[in-house]
Enzyme design. Structure first.
Site, mmCIF file in Angstrom:
data_model
loop_
_atom_site.group_PDB
_atom_site.id
_atom_site.type_symbol
_atom_site.label_atom_id
_atom_site.label_comp_id
_atom_site.label_asym_id
_atom_site.label_seq_id
_atom_site.Cartn_x
_atom_site.Cartn_y
_atom_site.Cartn_z
ATOM 1 N N GLY A 126 -9.442 63.313 2.231
ATOM 2 C CA GLY A 126 -10.466 63.137 3.255
ATOM 3 C C GLY A 126 -10.828 64.420 3.966
ATOM 4 N N ASP A 127 -9.848 65.033 4.632
ATOM 5 C CA ASP A 127 -10.096 66.309 5.316
ATOM 6 C C ASP A 127 -9.132 67.374 4.822
ATOM 7 O OD1 ASP A 127 -7.782 65.322 6.402
ATOM 8 O OD2 ASP A 127 -8.340 65.635 8.501
ATOM 9 N N GLU A 128 -8.723 67.242 3.560
ATOM 10 C CA GLU A 128 -7.782 68.185 2.952
ATOM 11 C C GLU A 128 -8.470 69.000 1.856
ATOM 12 O OE1 GLU A 128 -3.607 65.700 3.443
ATOM 13 O OE2 GLU A 128 -4.730 65.569 1.559
#
Length: 280
Positions: free
Chosen positions: A205-207
């Site tokens: 997701g936000d990696e």
């Protein structure tokens, strides 16, 4: 081959001797007189599927009419009469008269649309649709490749694990559309902070992760981390709002921290969480 496929003949000098109506239609010519007598390579077969210009000596069809060797290719470029290129699948078979090589016959099909569809499918399977950077699958493939190169060359390689801080509140407060723009901006900023030879991928997701092949020392990785961090932390103006996001980045080095994909990724992830925990 089917009648709807293009067929043309070549003499022992590579000049076109005939062309059927299907070939004329695919190559955007109105009548045979426009092509008969033309040297086939200069006239229509000037590039390979990678877009590289071919010399007449490199022309694969040449082997058929000059050496008597049958040739097949599943991806070549032919130039049409209107100047546009098409991707073709073709076979060129030598033509003999009483055991004397007199030319060749070429059969071809226009596979431009099929190739474009294959490329779209490949891109969808290997790139993150939101940010446009490689996804986990392509990241694993590229990391495997550069690790093999690093082993052969006894080179140092760095893997960065990049995790955004305070991203969930952005989605909660501003909505997922704004969150998507943040992720797109972050991907661009990471790419702009690194070399063209480096790979940036989104694996969650936000990696994000970044592969830095052939670094001189661990200090090169730390310099890259500083550049990425400074770039990501700059406020983003989105829909008239100033949005800020933090970032935690872990570093793993080959071969010091691991020698395989799984170990390096685990070590970089662990290093990232250590940094994240100390900053809270």
């Amino acid at each position: 081959m089917a009648v709807s496929e293009g067929i043309f003949g070549l003499n022992h000098r590579g000049k076109i001797t005939f062309m059927n109506s299907a070939a004329l239609q695919m190559l955007r010519y109105d009548r045979p007189g426009q092509v008969i007598g033309q040297e086939s390579h200069r006239f229509m077969h000037h590039r390979n599927s990678n877009g590289e210009h071919l010399s007449s000596e490199q022309c694969s069809m040449r082997k058929a009419w000059s050496e008597g060797v049958a040739v097949y290719s599943d991806s070549e470029m032919f130039k049409r009469g209107d100047g546009e290129d098409i991707t073709v699948e073709f076979s060129a078979n030598p033509l003999f008269d009483d055991d004397k090589l007199v030319g060749a016959v070429v059969n071809f099909s226009d596979i431009t649309m099929r190739k474009a569809q294959e490329e779209r499918i490949w891109h969808q399977a290997n790139f993150d649709q939101l940010t446009g950077v490689p996804n986990r699958s392509l990241f694993i493939d590229r990391l495997t490749t550069v690790l093999d190169q690093a082993r052969r060359n006894n080179a140092l390689l760095a893997l960065l694990f990049i995790d955004l801080d305070r991203f969930k509140p952005i989605n909660d407060q501003h909505g997922h559309d704004v969150g998507d723009v943040v992720l797109q901006t972050v991907a661009r900023r990471i790419q702009a902070s690194l070399r063209q030879s480096d790979t940036v991928a989104r694996i969650g997701g936000d990696e994000f992760v970044a592969i830095l092949p052939s670094v001189e020392s661990s200090s090169d990785a730390r310099i890259a981390v500083k550049k990425i961090t400074a770039s990501i932390k700059r406020p983003m103006e989105i829909d008239g709002q100033s949005i800020s996001v933090g970032v935690s980045i872990g570093i793993a080095l080959f071969p010091d921290d691991g020698e395989c994909v799984e170990t390096l990724l685990k070590q970089a992830d662990h290093a990232m969480y250590k940094i994240k925990s100390t900053e809270r």
